[in-house]
Design a protein around this motif. Sequence first.
Motif, PDB file in Angstrom:
ATOM      1  N   VAL A   1       7.397  -2.031   5.177  1.00 30.46           N
ATOM      2  CA  VAL A   1       6.747  -1.548   3.961  1.00 30.46           C
ATOM      3  C   VAL A   1       7.130  -2.491   2.824  1.00 30.46           C
ATOM      4  O   VAL A   1       8.299  -2.845   2.673  1.00 30.46           O
ATOM      5  CB  VAL A   1       7.209  -0.106   3.642  1.00 30.46           C
ATOM      6  CG1 VAL A   1       6.585   0.396   2.356  1.00 30.46           C
ATOM      7  CG2 VAL A   1       6.891   0.818   4.798  1.00 30.46           C
ATOM      8  N   PHE A   2       6.138  -2.890   2.026  1.00 21.36           N
ATOM      9  CA  PHE A   2       6.372  -3.781   0.887  1.00 21.36           C
ATOM     10  C   PHE A   2       6.093  -3.013  -0.399  1.00 21.36           C
ATOM     11  O   PHE A   2       4.969  -2.623  -0.675  1.00 21.36           O
ATOM     12  CB  PHE A   2       5.474  -5.014   0.980  1.00 21.36           C
ATOM     13  CG  PHE A   2       5.586  -5.950  -0.205  1.00 21.36           C
ATOM     14  CD1 PHE A   2       6.817  -6.348  -0.694  1.00 21.36           C
ATOM     15  CD2 PHE A   2       4.444  -6.441  -0.815  1.00 21.36           C
ATOM     16  CE1 PHE A   2       6.918  -7.214  -1.772  1.00 21.36           C
ATOM     17  CE2 PHE A   2       4.525  -7.312  -1.891  1.00 21.36           C
ATOM     18  CZ  PHE A   2       5.759  -7.692  -2.369  1.00 21.36           C
ATOM     19  N   ASP A   3       7.143  -2.776  -1.207  1.00 18.59           N
ATOM     20  CA  ASP A   3       7.024  -2.110  -2.502  1.00 18.59           C
ATOM     21  C   ASP A   3       7.059  -3.192  -3.582  1.00 18.59           C
ATOM     22  O   ASP A   3       8.124  -3.642  -4.003  1.00 18.59           O
ATOM     23  CB  ASP A   3       8.175  -1.115  -2.692  1.00 18.59           C
ATOM     24  CG  ASP A   3       8.057  -0.307  -3.974  1.00 18.59           C
ATOM     25  OD1 ASP A   3       7.258  -0.678  -4.862  1.00 18.59           O
ATOM     26  OD2 ASP A   3       8.797   0.686  -4.099  1.00 18.59           O
ATOM     27  N   ALA A   4       5.897  -3.612  -4.034  1.00 22.90           N
ATOM     28  CA  ALA A   4       5.774  -4.724  -4.985  1.00 22.90           C
ATOM     29  C   ALA A   4       6.480  -4.440  -6.309  1.00 22.90           C
ATOM     30  O   ALA A   4       6.944  -5.361  -6.979  1.00 22.90           O
ATOM     31  CB  ALA A   4       4.305  -5.046  -5.234  1.00 22.90           C
ATOM     32  N   GLU A   5       6.595  -3.187  -6.700  1.00 22.96           N
ATOM     33  CA  GLU A   5       7.262  -2.846  -7.968  1.00 22.96           C
ATOM     34  C   GLU A   5       8.752  -3.167  -7.944  1.00 22.96           C
ATOM     35  O   GLU A   5       9.358  -3.410  -8.964  1.00 22.96           O
ATOM     36  CB  GLU A   5       7.057  -1.370  -8.309  1.00 22.96           C
ATOM     37  CG  GLU A   5       5.668  -1.046  -8.792  1.00 22.96           C
ATOM     38  CD  GLU A   5       5.324  -1.735 -10.108  1.00 22.96           C
ATOM     39  OE1 GLU A   5       6.175  -1.768 -11.029  1.00 22.96           O
ATOM     40  OE2 GLU A   5       4.214  -2.257 -10.209  1.00 22.96           O
TER      41      GLU A   5
ATOM     42  N   ILE B   1       4.145 -11.960 -16.858  1.00 22.46           N
ATOM     43  CA  ILE B   1       3.436 -11.165 -15.863  1.00 22.46           C
ATOM     44  C   ILE B   1       4.479 -10.369 -15.088  1.00 22.46           C
ATOM     45  O   ILE B   1       5.639 -10.776 -15.010  1.00 22.46           O
ATOM     46  CB  ILE B   1       2.580 -12.000 -14.878  1.00 22.46           C
ATOM     47  CG1 ILE B   1       3.429 -12.943 -14.057  1.00 22.46           C
ATOM     48  CG2 ILE B   1       1.483 -12.737 -15.593  1.00 22.46           C
ATOM     49  CD1 ILE B   1       2.693 -13.567 -12.906  1.00 22.46           C
ATOM     50  N   PRO B   2       4.092  -9.221 -14.544  1.00 23.82           N
ATOM     51  CA  PRO B   2       5.035  -8.497 -13.682  1.00 23.82           C
ATOM     52  C   PRO B   2       5.387  -9.356 -12.468  1.00 23.82           C
ATOM     53  O   PRO B   2       4.514 -10.023 -11.905  1.00 23.82           O
ATOM     54  CB  PRO B   2       4.254  -7.250 -13.256  1.00 23.82           C
ATOM     55  CG  PRO B   2       3.164  -7.113 -14.274  1.00 23.82           C
ATOM     56  CD  PRO B   2       2.840  -8.506 -14.730  1.00 23.82           C
ATOM     57  N   ALA B   3       6.638  -9.385 -12.091  1.00 25.84           N
ATOM     58  CA  ALA B   3       7.070 -10.192 -10.941  1.00 25.84           C
ATOM     59  C   ALA B   3       6.327  -9.766  -9.684  1.00 25.84           C
ATOM     60  O   ALA B   3       6.093 -10.578  -8.795  1.00 25.84           O
ATOM     61  CB  ALA B   3       8.574 -10.078 -10.734  1.00 25.84           C
ATOM     62  N   SER B   4       5.936  -8.508  -9.618  1.00 24.94           N
ATOM     63  CA  SER B   4       5.238  -8.019  -8.435  1.00 24.94           C
ATOM     64  C   SER B   4       3.919  -8.742  -8.211  1.00 24.94           C
ATOM     65  O   SER B   4       3.410  -8.772  -7.101  1.00 24.94           O
ATOM     66  CB  SER B   4       4.998  -6.515  -8.544  1.00 24.94           C
ATOM     67  OG  SER B   4       4.204  -6.218  -9.674  1.00 24.94           O
ATOM     68  N   GLN B   5       3.355  -9.352  -9.251  1.00 30.26           N
ATOM     69  CA  GLN B   5       2.113 -10.107  -9.088  1.00 30.26           C
ATOM     70  C   GLN B   5       2.373 -11.523  -8.601  1.00 30.26           C
ATOM     71  O   GLN B   5       1.442 -12.267  -8.338  1.00 30.26           O
ATOM     72  CB  GLN B   5       1.345 -10.138 -10.410  1.00 30.26           C
ATOM     73  CG  GLN B   5       0.819  -8.783 -10.802  1.00 30.26           C
ATOM     74  CD  GLN B   5       0.080  -8.820 -12.131  1.00 30.26           C
ATOM     75  OE1 GLN B   5      -0.258  -9.865 -12.640  1.00 30.26           O
ATOM     76  NE2 GLN B   5      -0.160  -7.652 -12.687  1.00 30.26           N
ATOM     77  N   LYS B   6       3.637 -11.916  -8.474  1.00 26.26           N
ATOM     78  CA  LYS B   6       3.987 -13.250  -8.009  1.00 26.26           C
ATOM     79  C   LYS B   6       4.156 -13.309  -6.491  1.00 26.26           C
ATOM     80  O   LYS B   6       4.203 -14.376  -5.928  1.00 26.26           O
ATOM     81  CB  LYS B   6       5.282 -13.736  -8.676  1.00 26.26           C
ATOM     82  CG  LYS B   6       5.212 -13.901 -10.170  1.00 26.26           C
ATOM     83  CD  LYS B   6       4.261 -14.971 -10.603  1.00 26.26           C
ATOM     84  CE  LYS B   6       4.765 -16.357 -10.337  1.00 26.26           C
ATOM     85  NZ  LYS B   6       3.827 -17.401 -10.730  1.00 26.26           N
TER      86      LYS B   6
END
Length: 147
Positions: free
Chosen positions: A116-120, A78-83
């Motif tokens: 600001v949170f940039d999940a990518e 899964i993309p780490a951004s979903q963690k």
Amino acid sequence: MTEEGNGFRKIIYLSFPPEACGRPVVCNLALLFNLSFNILKADISPRHEGTLTLELTGREENYHKGVSYLKENGVKIIPASQKVARDEDACMHCGLCTSLCRTKALSVDLASRMVVFDAEKCSACGMCTRVCPVRAMVVDTDDNDLG
């Protein structure tokens, strides 16, 4: 994420079953698919199951071929951004998390003075969850939704 020649970059979270441990699947990403990898976090349990947060860089088409290869070898991705997630209502924008964020996924917008949170950009290291005074940053440790 950008795509400029070999500039496609993605951070992913991998979960290895016991039968995949001990095989050079990650090394093969470089050999077979011309992808560069940077191991951001690794863990192997006593049962030889493993998890790995990995930054992959290369051509986007090679990235997709490499991800398919990993899945064929039993690795869940899964993309780490979903963690990692942020509870927007709980965050008081104190900025404490920004000082520990190595990937700059958390930063202060100077105009609004808001975090600001940039999940990518997030590597799911969990450092932000350790210092957040109101527990607004949360790491999902449930691997059952890995696909």
